[in-house]
Design an enzyme around this catalytic site. Structure first.
Site, PDB file in Angstrom:
ATOM      1  N   HIS A 120       0.826  -1.216   0.000  1.00 31.54           N
ATOM      2  CA  HIS A 120       0.000   0.000   0.000  1.00 31.54           C
ATOM      3  C   HIS A 120       0.860   1.266   0.000  1.00 31.54           C
ATOM      4  CE1 HIS A 120      -3.282  -2.748   1.215  1.00 31.54           C
ATOM      5  NE2 HIS A 120      -2.353  -3.277   1.993  1.00 31.54           N
ATOM      6  N   SER A 140      14.415  21.387 -16.475  1.00 30.80           N
ATOM      7  CA  SER A 140      13.216  22.172 -16.731  1.00 30.80           C
ATOM      8  C   SER A 140      13.622  23.422 -17.494  1.00 30.80           C
ATOM      9  CB  SER A 140      12.568  22.553 -15.406  1.00 30.80           C
ATOM     10  OG  SER A 140      11.768  23.709 -15.566  1.00 30.80           O
ATOM     11  N   LYS A 150      15.546  21.818 -11.330  1.00 32.77           N
ATOM     12  CA  LYS A 150      14.886  20.537 -11.577  1.00 32.77           C
ATOM     13  C   LYS A 150      15.790  19.501 -12.239  1.00 32.77           C
ATOM     14  CE  LYS A 150      11.263  19.492 -10.878  1.00 32.77           C
ATOM     15  NZ  LYS A 150       9.990  19.725 -11.583  1.00 32.77           N
ATOM     16  N   GLU A 164       8.813   8.339 -16.704  1.00 27.64           N
ATOM     17  CA  GLU A 164       7.462   8.812 -17.046  1.00 27.64           C
ATOM     18  C   GLU A 164       7.060   8.403 -18.461  1.00 27.64           C
ATOM     19  OE1 GLU A 164       6.897  13.046 -15.451  1.00 27.64           O
ATOM     20  OE2 GLU A 164       9.003  12.634 -15.143  1.00 27.64           O
TER      21      GLU A 164
END
Ligand code: ARG
Length: 469
Positions: free
Chosen positions: A163, A284, A290, A297
């Site tokens: 979980h 970024s 970043k 992704e």
């Protein structure tokens, strides 16, 4: 309107007074994507031409002329000197047209006893057989990257999660190999699909076989197929093999998305378990600080695309009457796309995993909270004769009290009548992971044999792969 010339160039012009409308051709043309089957189409044609010689339909001289023309077409396609014509509806049409240009009239005999229906099924099976081997090679590379990181991790442990909540500690190597075993099953599925698709449809003709003295078995053997079709209707209309291959690579992509997702999570400041290699991370355009896990992704995103390709194909196949229907032309783009995308994903993920650095200390620190030893405390009570349900409740109560009162769990354990100082060592750093020692478990003792089995499995799969190359 198409000119009379173009009309004469369709494969079916005899029956028609007028040629196909531009709108029909625009919808019908598949050359842009089935060009990819060129080499397989030529291989299939070579086997067919030899069959025509055996059947006495071609003389030896005619056979040689067509084979020579096929060789030249193959060469032209390889060195990109092949010029496609607007009337080339698909790769089969283009190859046959060019063969006839080169070999002259005899080229018109190439398609004897054959249909594009058995031809395309043959091409696509030859292609898929080879493509599967390519995917397996890439999976083996990723499995090696997992193995290398697992070996480097030594006895590093981290919290295992259920979980997404800290549950029990496991070795990092154990965690990494969990992904590795899933990939072993993917390889197995791919080889299995490959074994089932290894059947030649050549000789099925349009749908019913042939009146000519062709021998599908000899053609199959010549093309390296393990078997020949048993039913001509099935041979030209079966696309199970495409669906099955696509399921295997979609399942693979789903597995990759899980690995990608963990890398994404682990690269957050909140987890901080992994530092992405600069060349496998992105920045970024606006926020200078970043460092983004775009590979993870994209891999995650592409799995959705592959699921779409698979379900799209199944929808195409659903309720198609026997035998060939033009709907079947829709099998190729999703298959090619899924193969291409999974190849990109495997390649990038392998690089990312291989080059990134795990923060072993942070992982250990996250696993060294006393709460992750709660199950061990309960099992300690079990070893002293307490029923597990009662033990669970006792330890649960201590954890609740510790959280509520802000008292360290160790203190409560020490003060507890059934636990006491004897149980305290269970809360020491690195102890809980040592205790997961049953077969396939997450501790070091169990991991040794698991590693041996994994290395043997990857070795066996690598051998299967190189045999299939
Ligand atoms: N391009 C077609 C395909 O991919 C080849 C078969 C065409 N057959 C036909 N009867 N129109 O399926």
């Amino acid at each position: 309107m198409p000119t009379g010339d173009e009309h004469a160039q369709t494969l079916w012009h005899g029956r028609f007074e007028r040629g196909p409308a531009d709108a029909l051709m625009a919808l019908s043309v598949s050359l842009a994507f089935d060009q990819r089957l060129a080499a397989d189409d030529i291989r299939g044609s070579r086997a067919h031409v030899r069959g025509l010689l055996r059947a006495g339909i071609l003389t030896a001289e005619e056979e040689r002329a067509i084979l020579k023309a096929l060789d030249q077409v193959g060469q032209e396609l390889v060195d990109s000197s092949f010029t496609f014509e607007p009337s080339d509806e698909d790769i089969h049409t283009a190859v046959e047209r060019r063969v006839t240009e080169i070999a002259g009239k005899v080229g018109a005999k190439l398609h004897t006893g054959r249909s594009r229906n058995d031809q395309i099924a043959t091409d696509l099976r030859l292609f898929t057989k080879r493509a599967i081997v390519g995917v397996v090679g890439r999976i083996l590379d990723l499995q090696q990257a997992l193995l290398d990181q697992a070996t480097a991790a030594d006895n590093t442990y981290l919290p295992g999660y259920t979980h997404l909540q800290r549950a029990q500690p496991v070795l990092l190597s154990h965690h990494l190999l969990a992904h590795g075993w899933a990939l072993s099953r993917d390889i197995d599925r791919l080889f299995d699909a490959r074994r089932r698709l290894d059947v030649s449809p050549l000789g099925a003709g349009a749908l019913a076989g042939s009146s000519l003295d062709l021998d599908p078995e000899l053609c199959a053997a010549e093309l390296g197929f393990a078997a020949t079709f048993d039913n001509s209707l099935d041979a030209v209309s079966d696309r199970d093999f495409v669906a099955e291959t696509m399921f295997a690579i979609t399942m693979l992509a789903v597995h990759l998305s899980r690995l990608g997702e963990e890398i994404i999570l682990w690269a957050t400041d909140e987890f901080g378990f992994i530092e992405l290699a600069d060349d496998f991370a992105t920045g970024s355009s606006m926020m200078p600080q970043k460092k983004n896990p775009d590979i993870g992704e994209l891999v995650r995103g592409k799995s959705g695309r592959l699921i779409g390709n698979l379900t799209g194909l199944l929808a195409t196949l659903k309720a198609l009457p026997l035998a060939y229907n033009r709907d079947l032309q829709e099998d190729k783009e999703p298959l090619f796309d899924s193969l291409d995308q999974v190849d990109l994903a495997l390649h990038a993920l392998t690089g990312l995993l291989g080059e990134s650095t795990f923060d072993y200390e942070r992982m250990k620190a996250a696993a060294d909270t006393p709460e992750v030893a709660a199950t061990d405390l309960a099992e300690f009570l079990v070893s002293r004769g307490m029923p597990f349900r009662d033990a669970h409740s006792v330890v649960g109560g201590l954890v609740r009290e510790s959280v509520r009162e802000g008292v360290p769990l160790a203190e409560l354990v020490e003060d507890h009548g059934s636990l006491g100082v004897d149980a305290l060592h269970l809360l020491e750093e690195g102890v809980a992971v040592q205790r997961r020692r049953t077969r396939g478990g997450g501790g070091p003792e169990a991991f040794g044999p698991q590693l041996e089995r994994y290395v043997a499995r990857v070795g066996a799969d690598r051998a299967r792969w190189s045999e299939a190359l």
